[in-house]
Design an enzyme around this catalytic site. Sequence first.
Site, PDB file in Angstrom:
ATOM      1  N   GLY A 319      43.909  29.055  38.191  1.00 51.10           N
ATOM      2  CA  GLY A 319      43.008  29.694  39.144  1.00 51.10           C
ATOM      3  C   GLY A 319      41.662  30.037  38.545  1.00 51.10           C
ATOM      4  O   GLY A 319      41.215  29.448  37.567  1.00 51.10           O
ATOM      5  N   GLU A 320      40.979  31.015  39.169  1.00 52.61           N
ATOM      6  CA  GLU A 320      39.685  31.521  38.697  1.00 52.61           C
ATOM      7  C   GLU A 320      38.600  30.437  38.701  1.00 52.61           C
ATOM      8  O   GLU A 320      37.623  30.528  37.955  1.00 52.61           O
ATOM      9  CB  GLU A 320      39.816  32.119  37.295  1.00 52.61           C
ATOM     10  CG  GLU A 320      40.812  33.257  37.210  1.00 52.61           C
ATOM     11  CD  GLU A 320      41.054  33.719  35.784  1.00 52.61           C
ATOM     12  OE1 GLU A 320      40.222  33.415  34.902  1.00 52.61           O
ATOM     13  OE2 GLU A 320      42.073  34.374  35.551  1.00 52.61           O
ATOM     14  N   GLY A 321      38.748  29.413  39.517  1.00 47.26           N
ATOM     15  CA  GLY A 321      37.749  28.360  39.581  1.00 47.26           C
ATOM     16  C   GLY A 321      37.888  27.301  38.503  1.00 47.26           C
ATOM     17  O   GLY A 321      37.064  26.385  38.425  1.00 47.26           O
TER      18      GLY A 321
END
Length: 353
Positions: A319-321
């Site tokens: 996640g988190e880009g």
Amino acid sequence: MNLDDFSDLIERPDGGVRRDAEERRERLSVRPGALGRLDELGEWLSAAQGAVPPRPVEQPKVVLFAGDHGVASLDVSGRPAGGGYELVRAVLDGSSPVAVLARAQQVPVRVVDAGLDCDPELLPAEVTRRRVRRGTGRIDIENAQTLEETRAALELGIAVADEEADSGTDLVVLGDVSVGGTTPAATLIAALCGTDASVVTGRGGAGIDDLAWMRKCAAIRDALRRARPVLGDQLELLAAVGGPDLAATTGFLLQASVRRLPVILDGVVGAACALVAQRAAFRAPDWWLAGQVSGEPAQAKALDRMALNPLLDHGVTVGEGTGALLARPLVRAAAALAAELPETTTPVADGED
């Protein structure tokens, strides 16, 4: 605020420019189709920029909206409830995966605290100064936020999109930093796609065991009962089962499309917000790319509904880009190939190099 107003404000990328880009592609020295999806990406970027050939992407930015979700207290996440602060701290310290990749690619990262459950003094003021609320309600039994907070979060996302567009950002890698965020995201997708909780329940970026998965599925089932009566109103829906970070991301996606700012989506949270935004403005998805397959079943369902085909499938679930940032070099490569490959006056036959 009426999100349906965005339907009149958002135009599609320039179709005439895209046709010009396709015609130019036919004249390049490498036969059409030999570069696979890079051809399609180059044409998409030309249409988004209104330029043939496309310009290099010179000012990309990673934008992360952060929040903590009350439903995490049910042990439905692989991380402790209220732990979003630690994730944000890792991004700011440069020790998280997205921070490492951004540093390697020389892409700046911006974190916006929309709803973290921590003292604001623990993080820099530029991160926390626009926080809408501290954490969210437990969406299985109560609203995530009030309607007023939902409007404020949407306006926050709109303002951030305007700031990025005004500063010259020409491509956004959009992500989230949250604990418990995949549960409201799956709820939104299930509600908008008309499916059951078990179909959309995944194991999140941190991973959960079977018992936690069953708790998460039950929480989504209960949240869906609260979501379905307000399906006709996006504001009510985001208030009931969303959260300030999800509402801010939705506002960002809509205003980025208004400002003709291309966006690469990351995981299931971004996909859920994109689905809400598409409900408000059907042309908006033409400005987005799906960066990667996250492994979350809800993401796959949302992307299919929006006809967005992910660029990468590397099994990245952090996640988190992070996955979306991994896809950014493909866009850069597509722009370079479309602009720099020479044209030929002799048609290239199939099978020739």
